[in-house]
Scaffold this motif. Structure first.
Motif, PDB file in Angstrom:
ATOM      1  N   ASP A 123       0.806  -1.219   0.000  1.00  0.00           N
ATOM      2  CA  ASP A 123       0.000   0.000   0.000  1.00  0.00           C
ATOM      3  C   ASP A 123       0.841   1.272   0.000  1.00  0.00           C
ATOM      4  N   VAL A 124       2.160   1.139  -0.080  1.00  0.00           N
ATOM      5  CA  VAL A 124       3.029   2.302   0.078  1.00  0.00           C
ATOM      6  C   VAL A 124       2.902   3.286  -1.081  1.00  0.00           C
ATOM      7  N   THR A 125       2.989   2.815  -2.322  1.00  0.00           N
ATOM      8  CA  THR A 125       3.049   3.748  -3.445  1.00  0.00           C
ATOM      9  C   THR A 125       1.763   4.543  -3.595  1.00  0.00           C
ATOM     10  N   GLU A 126       0.625   3.875  -3.551  1.00  0.00           N
ATOM     11  CA  GLU A 126      -0.628   4.619  -3.697  1.00  0.00           C
ATOM     12  C   GLU A 126      -0.817   5.580  -2.535  1.00  0.00           C
ATOM     13  N   GLY A 140      -1.829  14.646 -12.851  1.00  0.00           N
ATOM     14  CA  GLY A 140      -1.064  15.877 -12.742  1.00  0.00           C
ATOM     15  C   GLY A 140       0.191  15.784 -11.913  1.00  0.00           C
ATOM     16  N   ILE A 141       0.671  14.562 -11.652  1.00  0.00           N
ATOM     17  CA  ILE A 141       1.881  14.359 -10.852  1.00  0.00           C
ATOM     18  C   ILE A 141       3.038  14.016 -11.784  1.00  0.00           C
ATOM     19  N   ASP A 142       4.117  14.743 -11.663  1.00  0.00           N
ATOM     20  CA  ASP A 142       5.331  14.459 -12.423  1.00  0.00           C
ATOM     21  C   ASP A 142       6.075  13.333 -11.704  1.00  0.00           C
ATOM     22  N   THR A 143       6.289  12.203 -12.365  1.00  0.00           N
ATOM     23  CA  THR A 143       6.858  11.038 -11.694  1.00  0.00           C
ATOM     24  C   THR A 143       8.251  10.713 -12.209  1.00  0.00           C
ATOM     25  N   LEU A 184      -0.273  13.785  -2.804  1.00  0.00           N
ATOM     26  CA  LEU A 184      -0.193  14.758  -3.894  1.00  0.00           C
ATOM     27  C   LEU A 184      -1.485  14.893  -4.681  1.00  0.00           C
ATOM     28  N   SER A 185      -2.369  13.901  -4.595  1.00  0.00           N
ATOM     29  CA  SER A 185      -3.607  13.946  -5.384  1.00  0.00           C
ATOM     30  C   SER A 185      -4.681  13.096  -4.729  1.00  0.00           C
ATOM     31  N   ASP A 186      -5.903  13.616  -4.735  1.00  0.00           N
ATOM     32  CA  ASP A 186      -7.048  12.863  -4.208  1.00  0.00           C
ATOM     33  C   ASP A 186      -7.451  11.716  -5.122  1.00  0.00           C
ATOM     34  N   GLU A 187      -6.827  11.611  -6.285  1.00  0.00           N
ATOM     35  CA  GLU A 187      -7.122  10.510  -7.199  1.00  0.00           C
ATOM     36  C   GLU A 187      -6.645   9.169  -6.648  1.00  0.00           C
ATOM     37  N   PHE A 188      -5.786   9.209  -5.632  1.00  0.00           N
ATOM     38  CA  PHE A 188      -5.217   7.984  -5.069  1.00  0.00           C
ATOM     39  C   PHE A 188      -5.671   7.815  -3.628  1.00  0.00           C
ATOM     40  N   ASN A 189      -5.931   6.568  -3.257  1.00  0.00           N
ATOM     41  CA  ASN A 189      -6.386   6.256  -1.908  1.00  0.00           C
ATOM     42  C   ASN A 189      -5.207   6.172  -0.944  1.00  0.00           C
ATOM     43  N   ARG A 190      -5.389   6.684   0.259  1.00  0.00           N
ATOM     44  CA  ARG A 190      -4.383   6.522   1.306  1.00  0.00           C
ATOM     45  C   ARG A 190      -4.692   5.223   2.020  1.00  0.00           C
ATOM     46  N   GLU A 191      -4.080   4.152   1.543  1.00  0.00           N
ATOM     47  CA  GLU A 191      -4.364   2.820   2.088  1.00  0.00           C
ATOM     48  C   GLU A 191      -3.709   2.619   3.459  1.00  0.00           C
ATOM     49  N   LEU A 192      -2.565   3.232   3.687  1.00  0.00           N
ATOM     50  CA  LEU A 192      -1.940   3.136   5.002  1.00  0.00           C
ATOM     51  C   LEU A 192      -2.649   4.068   5.976  1.00  0.00           C
TER      52      LEU A 192
END
Length: 419
Positions: free
Chosen positions: A28-31, A175-178, A37-45
């Protein structure tokens, strides 16, 4: 904050630790990092793993992955390594479990895709490719004798390594530069090109070069920026010396000092205030006595295995601490009985490991890739390695001991670490 004893109370059984998927797991670390940085991703931790990071603006995230640095070793060295000590004082340290298997091939594929092993289907360093009737080393995409797969089998497709796509395309769409920083020798490998697709990949010469590259990336950032920095050095030395030798400690100090002096201390104050540094590991290590290695070449094992079109048994795959068997119909219990009668192992057949969510939570839909590779029987030794050929490593992983399965997750604002 949950401590490691709480995690073990919830996920350990008779000395074997099961993955804490959906709770406190490396998967669950990466998401969760991208969610800063974005609400498009869930904070699983859980929120408490991020400490004060959730109380102020974060524009940049650096996710530093120290391959092979288990929670045991972080805790042992935390007063000897300034980098670790600064997180203890100014940040937040939480325990996570690795995925199963606690191996780089499975875990790093999860890191870059956000998918569980049951979804991406890459279940270990060694996998059997039925299309070419051979077992391969997955991430370097080599045959077991070291030959490049494409040299021996020009039509072999590296896209068959795993199912799914890298998470960076979705991050860029949000919108995140990776960016991904990894050693130059692996940056352009077939597996790396697939797992880092969509990110700007930077190959580095050494850890000091990596730290400066990450610092420059942050200084040049013009919008939300996520950097994954992968460092394999600690894992390499652990394999050679184990985790309780001076050379291991020296390697841990060298890596972390390069990051501390090249990135943390030198990042300008304004950028540091807006940058989260997350530090974790894909797995830990357990130290073994190779003289006690289990021999799987015996007839009691080999005679139960499925055979390929060439009539030869399909070799056990996965890894020395994560052994996966493809077994002839009706012979799983025969093989299990032999292993349990002669060795201190945990065995799980397909129904059992599915029910226990070993490769992924029960609600996860397994991929077709996983279904093709799913073993009939998994065996994990409590103390030593199980393999069918010699392997002289001292520090090993892939199994389910706390030393292998528990990893650190440290979080802090870089400006706080500069104090």
């Amino acid at each position: 904050m949950t401590d490691s004893d709480d995690l073990l109370d919830s996920y350990a059984e008779d000395g074997f630790v099961f993955p804490a998927y959906g709770d406190r797991c490396f998967a669950d670390v990466t998401e969760s990092a991208l969610s800063l940085l974005s609400d498009e991703f869930n904070r699983e931790l859980p929120d408490d793993a991020f400490g004060d990071l959730l109380n102020g603006e974060v524009d940049n995230v650096v996710l530093l992955v120290l391959d092979g640095l288990g929670l045991d070793q972080w805790n042992r060295l935390n007063r000897q390594v300034p980098f670790f000590e600064s997180f203890e004082e100014f940040g937040e340290l939480s325990p996570l479990t690795s995925v199963y298997p606690s191996e780089t091939a499975a875990a790093i594929t999860t890191l870059h895709t956000g998918l569980l092993p049951a979804e991406h289907g890459l279940l270990g360093w060694h996998q059997y490719f039925r299309d070419i009737e051979a077992s391969i080393q997955t991430l370097p995409f080599l045959l077991e004798d070291g030959t490049r797969v494409h040299d021996a089998h020009p039509l072999a497709n590296a896209r068959e390594l795993f199912a799914g796509e890298a998470i960076y395309g979705a991050a860029e769409s949000a919108g995140i530069d990776t960016h991904v920083a990894q050693p130059e020798r692996i940056a352009n490998s077939a597996s790396s090109q697939l797992t880092t697709a969509g990110a700007d990949t930077n190959g580095y010469w050494n850890v000091a070069d990596m730290a400066v590259t990450v610092r420059d990336t942050l200084a040049d950032a013009e919008g939300p920026t996520h950097v994954t920095a992968y460092v394999p050095n600690v894992d390499h030395i652990a394999h050679i010396t184990g985790t309780e030798q001076d050379r291991y400690d020296a390697q841990a100090r060298m890596v972390t000092e390069a990051v501390r002096t090249g990135l943390v201390e030198e990042l300008d104050a304004e950028t540091a205030e807006r940058t989260a540094l997350l530090v974790t590991a894909d797995h830990g290590h357990t130290n073994v006595d190779q003289s006690e290695q289990v021999d799987l070449s015996v007839p009691e094992v080999q005679d139960t295995l499925q055979t390929g079109e060439d009539g030869e048994p399909i070799p056990p795959v996965g890894g020395p601490r994560n052994v996966q068997f493809h077994v002839e119909d009706g012979r799983v219990e025969e093989l299990r009985s032999y292993l349990e009668a002669n060795h201190d192992v945990l065995t799980l057949d397909r129904e059992e490991y599915t029910e226990r969510g070993l490769f992924g939570e029960n609600e996860v839909e397994p991929s077709e890739m996983f279904e093709r590779r799913a073993p009939d029987l998994v065996a994990v030794h409590k103390e030593t390695v199980m393999w069918y050929h010699g392997d002289e490593k001292i520090g090993v992983h892939g199994g389910m001991t706390p030393a292998e399965m528990l990893v650190p997750f440290a979080a802090a604002r870089i400006s706080d670490l500069q104090e």
